[in-house]
Motif scaffolding. Structure first.
Motif, PDB file in Angstrom:
ATOM      1  N   ASP A   1      38.211  36.836  38.962  1.00 26.65           N
ATOM      2  CA  ASP A   1      38.001  37.105  40.312  1.00 26.65           C
ATOM      3  C   ASP A   1      38.531  38.299  40.751  1.00 26.65           C
ATOM      4  O   ASP A   1      38.652  38.456  42.120  1.00 26.65           O
ATOM      5  N   ASN A   2      38.459  39.279  39.936  1.00 24.48           N
ATOM      6  CA  ASN A   2      39.171  40.721  40.228  1.00 24.48           C
ATOM      7  C   ASN A   2      38.080  41.798  40.113  1.00 24.48           C
ATOM      8  O   ASN A   2      38.544  42.959  39.919  1.00 24.48           O
TER       9      ASN A   2
ATOM     10  N   HIS B   1      28.990  40.437  40.503  1.00 26.83           N
ATOM     11  CA  HIS B   1      28.361  39.771  39.263  1.00 26.83           C
ATOM     12  C   HIS B   1      29.568  39.689  38.276  1.00 26.83           C
ATOM     13  O   HIS B   1      29.605  38.617  37.356  1.00 26.83           O
ATOM     14  N   HIS B   2      30.707  40.573  38.273  1.00 21.99           N
ATOM     15  CA  HIS B   2      31.544  40.555  37.084  1.00 21.99           C
ATOM     16  C   HIS B   2      32.474  39.184  37.296  1.00 21.99           C
ATOM     17  O   HIS B   2      33.008  38.567  36.460  1.00 21.99           O
ATOM     18  N   ASN B   3      32.411  38.671  38.620  1.00 23.01           N
ATOM     19  CA  ASN B   3      33.144  37.184  38.702  1.00 23.01           C
ATOM     20  C   ASN B   3      32.357  36.076  38.255  1.00 23.01           C
ATOM     21  O   ASN B   3      33.075  34.724  38.283  1.00 23.01           O
TER      22      ASN B   3
ATOM     23  N   PRO C   1      35.896  44.917  49.103  1.00 22.79           N
ATOM     24  CA  PRO C   1      36.693  43.679  49.510  1.00 22.79           C
ATOM     25  C   PRO C   1      36.779  42.600  48.434  1.00 22.79           C
ATOM     26  O   PRO C   1      36.176  42.478  47.562  1.00 22.79           O
ATOM     27  N   PHE C   2      38.072  41.999  48.563  1.00 27.84           N
ATOM     28  CA  PHE C   2      38.160  40.882  47.609  1.00 27.84           C
ATOM     29  C   PHE C   2      37.410  39.839  47.876  1.00 27.84           C
ATOM     30  O   PHE C   2      37.207  39.366  49.051  1.00 27.84           O
TER      31      PHE C   2
ATOM     32  N   ILE D   1      42.877  48.564  33.897  1.00 28.05           N
ATOM     33  CA  ILE D   1      41.676  49.086  34.853  1.00 28.05           C
ATOM     34  C   ILE D   1      41.667  48.370  36.027  1.00 28.05           C
ATOM     35  O   ILE D   1      40.564  48.168  36.726  1.00 28.05           O
ATOM     36  N   THR D   2      42.389  47.828  36.506  1.00 27.53           N
ATOM     37  CA  THR D   2      42.493  47.239  37.834  1.00 27.53           C
ATOM     38  C   THR D   2      43.933  47.615  38.609  1.00 27.53           C
ATOM     39  O   THR D   2      44.457  46.960  39.200  1.00 27.53           O
TER      40      THR D   2
END
Lengths: 124, 124, 124
Positions: free
Chosen positions: A88-89, A81-83, A72-73, A46-47
């Motif tokens: 970190d993705n 929030h996922h990070n 943006p990375f 999924i990435t």
């Protein structure tokens, strides 16, 4: 009905990269023996994504820059929030939403690990 | 298994345009005789797309404006490296990434030339 | 050839929401008896989508925020011409264009009414 399923595995050295997988897909279609049917080419992660576009280096530069502007990375937990999970993705999860169903190019947005692409042909 | 494949060809006078192709797709499905199956409708060009949405002129205005904001037309080679090849349609390659797999509307982002849409039905 | 078609109906209380529909899709695939084939999961409404991504609350927050930035909700007829029809959901029509063809998550962008998802399996 005939069918054939193969998994292609990619491990790109960089975080974001594009790979032309047309020859691999053609090989699987030929091996399937299917004359009339459908071929699904789908990223199993999924990435990453699979899409169709032009094999022109300038366009690949434009596409990467465009996706980076849209999502943006940013490894910090402030923007995404996922990070906060320690990943970190989050940006890669968003980038792959653009053009997720297509064929022929493999788009990697969080590389440096092995990832698979499903190629399934059905028909007769 | 039954199958039927047709190509629809469009040549729109403007650079960007939307065409409701539902009647054409319905005609192909009926002609196929398929009662249970899948229908793939896919743009055969990488600066066009096929998508499903509402046939409402205000929405079409909004969609075009939105895509133009996400990936502005700019023929110069400064913004898009792809246009250093002598082409001017890098924006169209990006626009078509939004919603590439759907049905019923043909979305043109670099018109004034003939382009085909594949309609394939399989099933029985 | 075997096939099975079911409609899942969702009515979410909020305007925008994400529902993990993986168990429902698995149930339909099992009930179909298909061992080799394709499964299409498709939102039957043009202000909703079906997509694959991670079931992680932080990511869902990020995804909603990202879509809201790309196509902000604005019921007024100034920003979106579509809302001159008396509707207020032009933003939802645009949001669903991001990642329209995928599986497993139901993405609602204009909720508070019943909407259906098609699950069709074909193969043998």
């Amino acid at each position: 009905m005939k069918s054939r399923t193969e998994y292609l595995t990619f491990k790109l050295p960089e975080r974001m990269g594009l790979v032309n997988i047309t020859p691999e897909v053609e090989r699987v279609v030929t091996a399937s023996g299917v004359q009339e049917g459908l071929c699904l080419v789908n990223a199993m992660h999924i990435t990453a994504s699979v899409f169709i576009n032009d094999d022109e280096p300038g366009l690949h530069h434009d596409l990467k820059k465009w996706l980076e502007a849209l999502a943006p990375f940013d490894a910090s937990p402030q923007r995404y929030h996922h990070n906060r999970t320690g990943e970190d993705n989050a940006d890669a999860h968003l980038k792959r939403q653009i053009g997720p169903w297509e064929q022929i190019f493999y788009g990697e947005f969080d590389g440096r690990r092995p990832k698979r692409v499903l190629v399934k042909v059905i028909g007769e």
